[in-house]
Design an enzyme around this catalytic site. Structure first.
Site, PDB file in Angstrom:
ATOM      1  N   SER A 135       0.825  -1.216   0.000  1.00 37.50           N
ATOM      2  CA  SER A 135       0.000   0.000   0.000  1.00 37.50           C
ATOM      3  C   SER A 135       0.856   1.262   0.000  1.00 37.50           C
ATOM      4  O   SER A 135       2.004   1.247   0.455  1.00 37.50           O
ATOM      5  CB  SER A 135      -0.867  -0.038   1.261  1.00 37.50           C
ATOM      6  OG  SER A 135      -1.358   1.225   1.587  1.00 37.50           O
ATOM      7  N   TYR A 159      -0.571  -0.001   9.927  1.00 38.21           N
ATOM      8  CA  TYR A 159      -0.834  -0.723   8.668  1.00 38.21           C
ATOM      9  C   TYR A 159       0.336  -0.554   7.697  1.00 38.21           C
ATOM     10  O   TYR A 159       0.838  -1.530   7.132  1.00 38.21           O
ATOM     11  CB  TYR A 159      -2.133  -0.165   8.085  1.00 38.21           C
ATOM     12  CG  TYR A 159      -2.547  -0.661   6.727  1.00 38.21           C
ATOM     13  CD1 TYR A 159      -3.012  -1.952   6.536  1.00 38.21           C
ATOM     14  CD2 TYR A 159      -2.519   0.208   5.623  1.00 38.21           C
ATOM     15  CE1 TYR A 159      -3.434  -2.376   5.272  1.00 38.21           C
ATOM     16  CE2 TYR A 159      -2.950  -0.204   4.373  1.00 38.21           C
ATOM     17  CZ  TYR A 159      -3.396  -1.498   4.203  1.00 38.21           C
ATOM     18  OH  TYR A 159      -3.813  -1.913   2.959  1.00 38.21           O
ATOM     19  N   LYS A 163       2.889  -3.444   6.354  1.00 37.28           N
ATOM     20  CA  LYS A 163       3.067  -3.727   4.919  1.00 37.28           C
ATOM     21  C   LYS A 163       4.546  -3.621   4.535  1.00 37.28           C
ATOM     22  O   LYS A 163       5.066  -4.428   3.764  1.00 37.28           O
ATOM     23  CB  LYS A 163       2.246  -2.741   4.082  1.00 37.28           C
ATOM     24  CG  LYS A 163       0.741  -2.953   4.150  1.00 37.28           C
ATOM     25  CD  LYS A 163       0.320  -4.209   3.419  1.00 37.28           C
ATOM     26  CE  LYS A 163      -1.181  -4.345   3.295  1.00 37.28           C
ATOM     27  NZ  LYS A 163      -1.598  -5.631   2.736  1.00 37.28           N
TER      28      LYS A 163
HETATM   29  N1  LIG Z   1      -8.636  -1.925  -1.687  1.00 40.60           N
HETATM   30  C1  LIG Z   1      -7.660  -1.033  -1.685  1.00 40.60           C
HETATM   31  O1  LIG Z   1      -7.869   0.147  -2.022  1.00 40.60           O
HETATM   32  C2  LIG Z   1      -6.269  -1.435  -1.290  1.00 40.60           C
HETATM   33  C3  LIG Z   1      -5.256  -0.460  -1.319  1.00 40.60           C
HETATM   34  C4  LIG Z   1      -3.955  -0.823  -0.936  1.00 40.60           C
HETATM   35  C5  LIG Z   1      -3.696  -2.142  -0.565  1.00 40.60           C
HETATM   36  N2  LIG Z   1      -4.701  -3.053  -0.534  1.00 40.60           N
HETATM   37  C6  LIG Z   1      -4.398  -4.423  -0.114  1.00 40.60           C
HETATM   38  O2  LIG Z   1      -4.943  -5.334  -1.052  1.00 40.60           O
HETATM   39  C7  LIG Z   1      -5.403  -6.516  -0.383  1.00 40.60           C
HETATM   40  C8  LIG Z   1      -6.862  -6.770  -0.741  1.00 40.60           C
HETATM   41  O3  LIG Z   1      -7.609  -5.597  -0.432  1.00 40.60           O
HETATM   42  P1  LIG Z   1      -9.200  -5.654  -0.295  1.00 40.60           P
HETATM   43  O4  LIG Z   1      -9.680  -4.265  -0.459  1.00 40.60           O
HETATM   44  O5  LIG Z   1      -9.762  -6.741  -1.146  1.00 40.60           O
HETATM   45  O6  LIG Z   1      -9.332  -6.057   1.240  1.00 40.60           O
HETATM   46  P2  LIG Z   1     -10.559  -6.769   2.013  1.00 40.60           P
HETATM   47  O7  LIG Z   1     -10.566  -6.212   3.393  1.00 40.60           O
HETATM   48  O8  LIG Z   1     -11.805  -6.690   1.218  1.00 40.60           O
HETATM   49  O9  LIG Z   1     -10.076  -8.285   2.059  1.00 40.60           O
HETATM   50  C9  LIG Z   1      -9.177  -8.754   2.991  1.00 40.60           C
HETATM   51  C10 LIG Z   1      -9.593 -10.160   3.361  1.00 40.60           C
HETATM   52  O10 LIG Z   1      -8.658 -10.688   4.316  1.00 40.60           O
HETATM   53  C11 LIG Z   1      -9.383 -11.575   5.137  1.00 40.60           C
HETATM   54  N3  LIG Z   1      -8.700 -11.848   6.397  1.00 40.60           N
HETATM   55  C12 LIG Z   1      -8.526 -11.008   7.442  1.00 40.60           C
HETATM   56  N4  LIG Z   1      -7.909 -11.653   8.443  1.00 40.60           N
HETATM   57  C13 LIG Z   1      -7.677 -12.915   8.016  1.00 40.60           C
HETATM   58  C14 LIG Z   1      -7.078 -14.057   8.613  1.00 40.60           C
HETATM   59  N5  LIG Z   1      -6.610 -14.032   9.877  1.00 40.60           N
HETATM   60  N6  LIG Z   1      -6.995 -15.199   7.894  1.00 40.60           N
HETATM   61  C15 LIG Z   1      -7.496 -15.243   6.620  1.00 40.60           C
HETATM   62  N7  LIG Z   1      -8.084 -14.209   6.017  1.00 40.60           N
HETATM   63  C16 LIG Z   1      -8.172 -13.046   6.705  1.00 40.60           C
HETATM   64  C17 LIG Z   1     -10.718 -10.850   5.384  1.00 40.60           C
HETATM   65  O11 LIG Z   1     -11.731 -11.754   5.832  1.00 40.60           O
HETATM   66  C18 LIG Z   1     -10.990 -10.235   4.024  1.00 40.60           C
HETATM   67  O12 LIG Z   1     -11.866 -11.048   3.264  1.00 40.60           O
HETATM   68  C19 LIG Z   1      -5.173  -6.280   1.101  1.00 40.60           C
HETATM   69  O13 LIG Z   1      -3.956  -6.891   1.473  1.00 40.60           O
HETATM   70  C20 LIG Z   1      -5.039  -4.765   1.215  1.00 40.60           C
HETATM   71  O14 LIG Z   1      -4.223  -4.393   2.298  1.00 40.60           O
HETATM   72  C21 LIG Z   1      -5.977  -2.724  -0.891  1.00 40.60           C
END
Ligand SMILES: NC(=O)c1ccc[n+]([C@@H]2O[C@H](COP(=O)([O-])OP(=O)(O)OC[C@H]3O[C@@H](n4cnc5c(N)ncnc54)[C@H](O)[C@@H]3O)[C@@H](O)[C@H]2O)c1
Length: 346
Positions: A135, A159, A163
């Site tokens: 991120s 966070y 990361k």
């Molecule tokens: N969406 C964005 O804008 C964005 C931006 C930067 C980085 N990211 C990164 O991209 C990835 C996906 O993002 P997203 O928006 O789909 O996130 P999201 O929150 O929708 O999905 C994350 C998933 O991780 C699962 N999770 C949490 N704890 C867990 C555990 N202990 N064991 C197994 N699963 C677990 C949750 O149940 C959830 O379904 C993440 O790593 C996030 O940090 C996303």
């Protein structure tokens, strides 16, 4: 006829981007026969986008912060994964509020996943391809107007710190030949459907998504439409479809020996392309797509903490390194993102 078969493990597959990724892989690589292993603490659904395709899919409900659950991901009927998309995690507000949980899930379980991958090889006896989603929250402190690949990462929150620790792991495990890894640093992906996420940036989607549905939304930046702060506060964003295409590009980059030589030797972290929008630009794009009535549904409740965190993030990046590696960038600005949301969710 399938010319290739790949087993793809996606952690966090019950989440937003993880649930969309199988469909994008199938769309962009129709000749490949995919076997998906979808893992999440919440039982992932089999994506409807796989219906009628030759790809297969199994789901695993597992808390990945418990090491004893890791083994199951590597011993499915599809065998060891060729590619891991490590996408599970606790988002920014969640990991700030529950620091121990954030460290356990975002850091410890990623290390455990890397360790498991380290001691396996693919069917071709190669290191497993490991794609980690990072991120822009890894940046903070005093930043140049345009962040370069050489800009230091000095995160100012749990966070971003978590990361960044994982980015170092991915670089080190790759240097040692344990995995073939990359960390893709995502912009804020917008607009996000569904209820607001536990991310500080959630309002960027909310001030578009809710008014599009005829509902009020709270903007935590500024005191009203005329507030100059709306112009000054910028966010680095990308559309979901473009970002998911870049997830596929990351896999293709790592499988292409010639192209992957262009990855800087000292870091396996790449900032994915995006573009800067101010809060003012977002509201203007909403006005252009849906009109003044939609904009009138935005209510302002300035939150100094949110403003401080958002202001600590970089406003703009130099995309040229990522583009040189084959990643792609949005061409149609924030209005394009709103139109994509409307087409997919309304
Ligand atoms: N969406 C964005 O804008 C964005 C931006 C930067 C980085 N990211 C990164 O991209 C990835 C996906 O993002 P997203 O928006 O789909 O996130 P999201 O929150 O929708 O999905 C994350 C998933 O991780 C699962 N999770 C949490 N704890 C867990 C555990 N202990 N064991 C197994 N699963 C677990 C949750 O149940 C959830 O379904 C993440 O790593 C996030 O940090 C996303």
């Amino acid at each position: 006829m399938a010319i290739d078969s790949q087993t793809i493990l996606i952690t966090g597959a019950g989440g937003w981007l993880g649930s969309l990724l199988p469909g994008k892989l199938v769309e962009l690589e129709p000749e490949t026969s995919f076997k998906f292993v979808l893992a999440d603490i919440v039982e992932p659904k089999i994506p409807s986008s796989l219906k009628g395709t030759k790809s297969e899919c199994i789901t695993i409900k597992a808390d990945l912060s418990d090491d004893s659950n890791m083994q199951a991901l590597f011993t499915t009927k599809y065998g060891k994964p060729d590619v891991i998309y490590s996408m599970h995690g606790i988002m920014s507000l969640g990991s700030e509020e529950n620091w121990d949980l954030g460290m356990r899930v975002n850091v410890d379980s990623t290390r455990a996943l890397l360790e498991k991958a380290r001691h396996q090889k693919t069917k071709q006896d190669k290191p497993i391809t490991f794609i980690f989603t990072s991120s822009v929250a890894t940046y903070g402190g005093q930043l140049p107007d345009e962040v370069l690949p050489s800009t230091s990462c000095t995160p100012e929150g749990a966070y971003g710190t978590e990361k960044l620790i994982c980015e170092y792991y991915v670089t080190e495990y790759t240097r040692k030949g344990f995995v073939n890894g990359i960390s893709i640093k995502l912009p804020t992906i917008v607009p996000r459907p569904g209820p607001p996420s536990r991310a500080t940036s959630a309002f960027v989607s909310g001030i578009v998504r809710e008014p599009l549905a005829g509902q009020e939304a709270i903007c935590p930046i500024g005191s009203g439409l005329e507030d100059a702060i709306l112009q000054q506060t910028g966010v680095w964003v990308a559309k979901p479809s473009t970002t998911l295409a870049n997830f596929v590009k990351a896999k293709q980059l790592l499988s292409n020996t010639d192209l992957s030589k262009n990855i800087l030797p000292w870091s396996r972290s790449v900032q994915l392309p995006g573009f800067t929008v101010s809060v003012h630009d977002i509201i203007q794009a909403l006005r252009n797509v849906k009109g003044d009535d939609a904009v009138a549904l935005i209510k302002f409740e300035h939150d100094e903490t949110c403003k401080r965190i958002v202001s600590s993030w970089p406003r703009a990046f130099d995309n040229s390194y990522a583009l040189s590696l084959g990643f792609i960038v949005d061409q149609d600005g924030f209005e394009g993102a709103i139109k994509e949301y409307r087409a997919n969710h309304m």
